[in-house]
Design a protein around this motif. Structure first.
Motif, PDB file in Angstrom:
ATOM      1  N   LEU A 236       1.584   1.667 -18.446  1.00 37.25           N
ATOM      2  CA  LEU A 236       0.205   1.851 -18.403  1.00 37.25           C
ATOM      3  C   LEU A 236      -0.168   1.791 -16.606  1.00 37.25           C
ATOM      4  CD1 LEU A 236      -0.972  -0.398 -21.077  1.00 37.25           C
ATOM      5  CD2 LEU A 236      -1.170   1.983 -21.133  1.00 37.25           C
ATOM      6  N   ASP A 237       0.726   1.336 -15.706  1.00 39.11           N
ATOM      7  CA  ASP A 237       0.360   1.327 -14.461  1.00 39.11           C
ATOM      8  C   ASP A 237       1.017   2.819 -13.846  1.00 39.11           C
ATOM      9  OD1 ASP A 237      -0.846  -0.902 -14.846  1.00 39.11           O
ATOM     10  OD2 ASP A 237       1.056  -2.189 -14.024  1.00 39.11           O
ATOM     11  N   LEU A 238       1.360   3.560 -14.480  1.00 43.11           N
ATOM     12  CA  LEU A 238       1.947   5.036 -13.914  1.00 43.11           C
ATOM     13  C   LEU A 238       0.745   5.472 -13.423  1.00 43.11           C
ATOM     14  CD1 LEU A 238       4.410   6.338 -16.505  1.00 43.11           C
ATOM     15  CD2 LEU A 238       5.058   5.334 -14.612  1.00 43.11           C
ATOM     16  N   GLY A 239       0.893   6.478 -12.157  1.00 42.61           N
ATOM     17  CA  GLY A 239      -0.135   7.257 -11.820  1.00 42.61           C
ATOM     18  C   GLY A 239      -0.856   8.026 -12.704  1.00 42.61           C
ATOM     19  N   GLU A 240      -0.204   8.590 -13.728  1.00 41.55           N
ATOM     20  CA  GLU A 240      -0.564   9.291 -14.759  1.00 41.55           C
ATOM     21  C   GLU A 240      -0.142   8.567 -16.158  1.00 41.55           C
ATOM     22  OE1 GLU A 240      -1.077  13.632 -17.072  1.00 41.55           O
ATOM     23  OE2 GLU A 240       0.321  13.371 -15.289  1.00 41.55           O
ATOM     24  N   ARG A 241      -1.056   7.789 -16.520  1.00 46.97           N
ATOM     25  CA  ARG A 241      -0.630   6.826 -17.859  1.00 46.97           C
ATOM     26  C   ARG A 241      -0.468   7.597 -19.012  1.00 46.97           C
ATOM     27  NH1 ARG A 241      -4.373   5.830 -21.342  1.00 46.97           N
ATOM     28  NH2 ARG A 241      -6.676   5.757 -20.914  1.00 46.97           N
ATOM     29  N   PRO A 242       0.303   7.294 -19.841  1.00 50.32           N
ATOM     30  CA  PRO A 242       0.442   7.904 -21.117  1.00 50.32           C
ATOM     31  C   PRO A 242      -0.911   7.475 -22.034  1.00 50.32           C
ATOM     32  CG  PRO A 242       1.627   5.720 -21.236  1.00 50.32           C
ATOM     33  CD  PRO A 242       1.415   6.144 -19.759  1.00 50.32           C
ATOM     34  N   THR A 243      -1.335   8.537 -23.117  1.00 39.23           N
ATOM     35  CA  THR A 243      -2.420   8.362 -23.780  1.00 39.23           C
ATOM     36  C   THR A 243      -2.155   7.414 -25.160  1.00 39.23           C
ATOM     37  OG1 THR A 243      -2.318  10.513 -24.718  1.00 39.23           O
ATOM     38  CG2 THR A 243      -3.615  10.230 -22.769  1.00 39.23           C
ATOM     39  N   ALA A 244      -0.849   7.506 -25.404  1.00 41.83           N
ATOM     40  CA  ALA A 244      -0.340   6.812 -26.604  1.00 41.83           C
ATOM     41  C   ALA A 244       1.056   6.331 -26.103  1.00 41.83           C
ATOM     42  CB  ALA A 244      -0.188   7.817 -27.799  1.00 41.83           C
ATOM     43  N   GLY A 255       2.829  -7.215 -27.850  1.00 40.95           N
ATOM     44  CA  GLY A 255       2.819  -7.106 -26.336  1.00 40.95           C
ATOM     45  C   GLY A 255       2.113  -6.112 -25.683  1.00 40.95           C
ATOM     46  N   CYS A 256       2.437  -4.833 -26.160  1.00 38.45           N
ATOM     47  CA  CYS A 256       1.374  -3.563 -25.705  1.00 38.45           C
ATOM     48  C   CYS A 256      -0.080  -3.847 -25.882  1.00 38.45           C
ATOM     49  CB  CYS A 256       1.994  -2.368 -26.528  1.00 38.45           C
ATOM     50  SG  CYS A 256       1.105  -0.844 -25.937  1.00 38.45           S
ATOM     51  N   TYR A 257      -0.427  -4.280 -26.945  1.00 36.95           N
ATOM     52  CA  TYR A 257      -1.906  -4.621 -27.228  1.00 36.95           C
ATOM     53  C   TYR A 257      -2.356  -5.523 -26.102  1.00 36.95           C
ATOM     54  CZ  TYR A 257      -2.867  -2.965 -32.005  1.00 36.95           C
ATOM     55  OH  TYR A 257      -3.103  -2.098 -32.975  1.00 36.95           O
ATOM     56  N   ARG A 258      -1.724  -6.686 -25.808  1.00 32.27           N
ATOM     57  CA  ARG A 258      -2.040  -7.575 -24.533  1.00 32.27           C
ATOM     58  C   ARG A 258      -2.200  -6.879 -23.198  1.00 32.27           C
ATOM     59  NH1 ARG A 258       1.423 -12.612 -22.069  1.00 32.27           N
ATOM     60  NH2 ARG A 258      -0.234 -12.911 -20.124  1.00 32.27           N
ATOM     61  N   ALA A 259      -1.043  -5.953 -22.867  1.00 33.55           N
ATOM     62  CA  ALA A 259      -0.989  -5.291 -21.613  1.00 33.55           C
ATOM     63  C   ALA A 259      -2.152  -4.367 -21.587  1.00 33.55           C
ATOM     64  CB  ALA A 259       0.225  -4.368 -21.516  1.00 33.55           C
ATOM     65  N   ALA A 260      -2.505  -3.596 -22.865  1.00 32.88           N
ATOM     66  CA  ALA A 260      -3.667  -2.978 -22.882  1.00 32.88           C
ATOM     67  C   ALA A 260      -5.038  -3.742 -22.625  1.00 32.88           C
ATOM     68  CB  ALA A 260      -3.930  -2.099 -24.099  1.00 32.88           C
ATOM     69  N   ALA A 261      -5.293  -4.598 -23.139  1.00 35.43           N
ATOM     70  CA  ALA A 261      -6.457  -5.408 -23.107  1.00 35.43           C
ATOM     71  C   ALA A 261      -6.772  -5.973 -21.610  1.00 35.43           C
ATOM     72  CB  ALA A 261      -6.482  -6.811 -23.968  1.00 35.43           C
ATOM     73  N   GLU A 262      -5.780  -6.382 -20.995  1.00 37.14           N
ATOM     74  CA  GLU A 262      -5.593  -6.854 -19.621  1.00 37.14           C
ATOM     75  C   GLU A 262      -6.202  -5.591 -18.649  1.00 37.14           C
ATOM     76  OE1 GLU A 262      -1.923  -8.325 -18.302  1.00 37.14           O
ATOM     77  OE2 GLU A 262      -2.320 -10.341 -19.189  1.00 37.14           O
ATOM     78  N   ARG A 263      -6.114  -4.340 -19.185  1.00 40.10           N
ATOM     79  CA  ARG A 263      -6.597  -3.180 -18.195  1.00 40.10           C
ATOM     80  C   ARG A 263      -7.841  -2.818 -18.705  1.00 40.10           C
ATOM     81  NH1 ARG A 263      -1.603  -4.402 -17.954  1.00 40.10           N
ATOM     82  NH2 ARG A 263      -0.029  -4.149 -16.209  1.00 40.10           N
TER      83      ARG A 263
END
Length: 367
Positions: A236-244, A255-263
């Motif tokens: 999710l921190d890539l210059g062009e993040r994935p949409t999925a 863990g992915c849900y948490r990373a998404a929520a933080e952003r």
């Protein structure tokens, strides 16, 4: 009144003891009329007659029992479905399942296998908690054996495992149908068959859709919640993040849900997520509920017993040596179309109706 004997059944049915024995033991080729057979079976039911399993085993050289040796299956909630499937299939066939959970201890495993063989089980199911390559105990070398949720490293024993590639193809295909083309993969760092199979399915499905491989969209860590958080964070921190993001398992999806929520990313409005395993305590309980791929534990347990019984019965058409059990997609609420800013026009996009009613930001997930 004591336990009914075969002569009591014969007297009640009005036939000879030998005729009762032929019917109750299903002797092939015996010439007994349907009416007489029904009368004998009815008499046995009325009297509560049950045959002596020891005497029957002396006649048939079979004990109608199956040994089930597993590592940690009995203590793992979702893998325990394999035991249920095996037990149901055995019971339906008139067999009793003897279960031993070894905890992965080799000394206990050897003792358990020897104890089962001393009790003359007709065959053994050798099972593991997760899909991997295994060394089957030498004691089982001359015993009718089927390997469950693992591949034997030597010999020619039948085995059944999940179709990891097919499951991954179903997950990635679901995201492609929703319109995603930049799809990340949060995967397990260990080189186990499940990880290599799911990675292959991920790459093959993207290639079939005309999407070139992008190494930066694949991130590997230990396959737990913390590993899912770290891999998703990198993606999710890539210059062009994935949409999925397709996750190796449901714990990594947590863990992915948490990373998404933080952003500040909402699922599935800003990010779609698909897991793997369909764990009861995770996939349906996340908010939004997780679309995932189910591991067919029950079906594999059933297949293993049925395949073993064909060996026991010396069936000339015993079936395939290795079986890939399909892993079905379970649709819930974590997949939606990408936002317009991320949509890239392509002939590969397919239209579909996607639910987007549950798109609230999930709470952080405890590590």
């Amino acid at each position: 009144m004591g336990k009914p004997r075969i002569k009591d059944v014969a007297a009640r049915a009005g036939v000879g003891v030998s005729t009762v024995s032929v019917v109750l033991n299903n002797v092939e080729g015996a010439r007994v009329s349907l009416e007489t057979r029904e009368r004998i079976l009815s008499a046995a039911r009325d009297l509560g007659y049950t045959s002596d399993p020891i005497a029957r085993s002396l006649r048939t050289r079979r004990t109608q029992t199956i040994g089930f040796v597993g590592d940690d299956i009995a203590t793992t909630p979702f893998a325990g479905r394999m035991i249920q499937g095996a037990q149901d299939a055995a019971w339906q066939a008139g067999y009793l399942l003897f279960l031993v959970n070894t905890g992965g201890e080799h000394a206990l495993e050897r003792h358990a296998v020897r104890a089962l063989l001393d009790r003359s089980v007709d065959g053994v199911i050798y099972a593991t908690m997760y899909h991997r390559h295994v060394e089957v105990p030498e004691l089982l070398g001359d015993v009718r054996t089927v390997v469950l949720d693992a591949r034997p490293t030597g010999g020619s024993m039948p085995y059944v495992v999940p179709d990891e590639r097919g499951g991954a193809a179903a997950a990635v295909g679901e995201l492609l149908r929703a319109g995603h083309r930049r799809i990340g993969f949060a995967t397990e760092s260990l080189e186990v068959p499940a990880a290599t199979g799911r990675l292959a399915g991920y790459h093959e499905t993207l290639a079939a859709a005309g999407i070139p491989a992008d190494p930066e969209l694949v991130a590997a860590e230990h396959g737990d919640t913390a590993g899912g958080y770290r891999t998703a964070s990198r993606l999710l921190d890539l210059g062009e993040r994935p949409t999925a993001i397709f996750c190796y398992n449901d714990r990594m999806a947590m863990g992915c849900y948490r990373a998404a929520a933080e952003r500040g990313l909402r699922i599935p409005h800003d990010l779609s997520v698909v897991g793997y395993d369909d764990q009861d305590l995770i996939a349906p309980e996340l908010s939004p509920a997780l679309t995932t791929v189910a591991l067919p534990h029950y079906e594999m347990g059933t297949w293993a017993v049925r395949r073993l019984l064909r060996l026991v019965q010396d069936d000339p058409e015993q079936g395939e040596q290795g079986h890939l059990m399909p892993c079905p997609l379970v649709r819930r609420d974590s997949v939606g179309p990408p936002q317009p800013a991320h949509v890239q026009p392509t002939g590969c996009q397919l239209s579909r109706s996607v639910r987007t009613d549950r798109s609230s930001v999930p709470p952080p997930v405890a590590q």
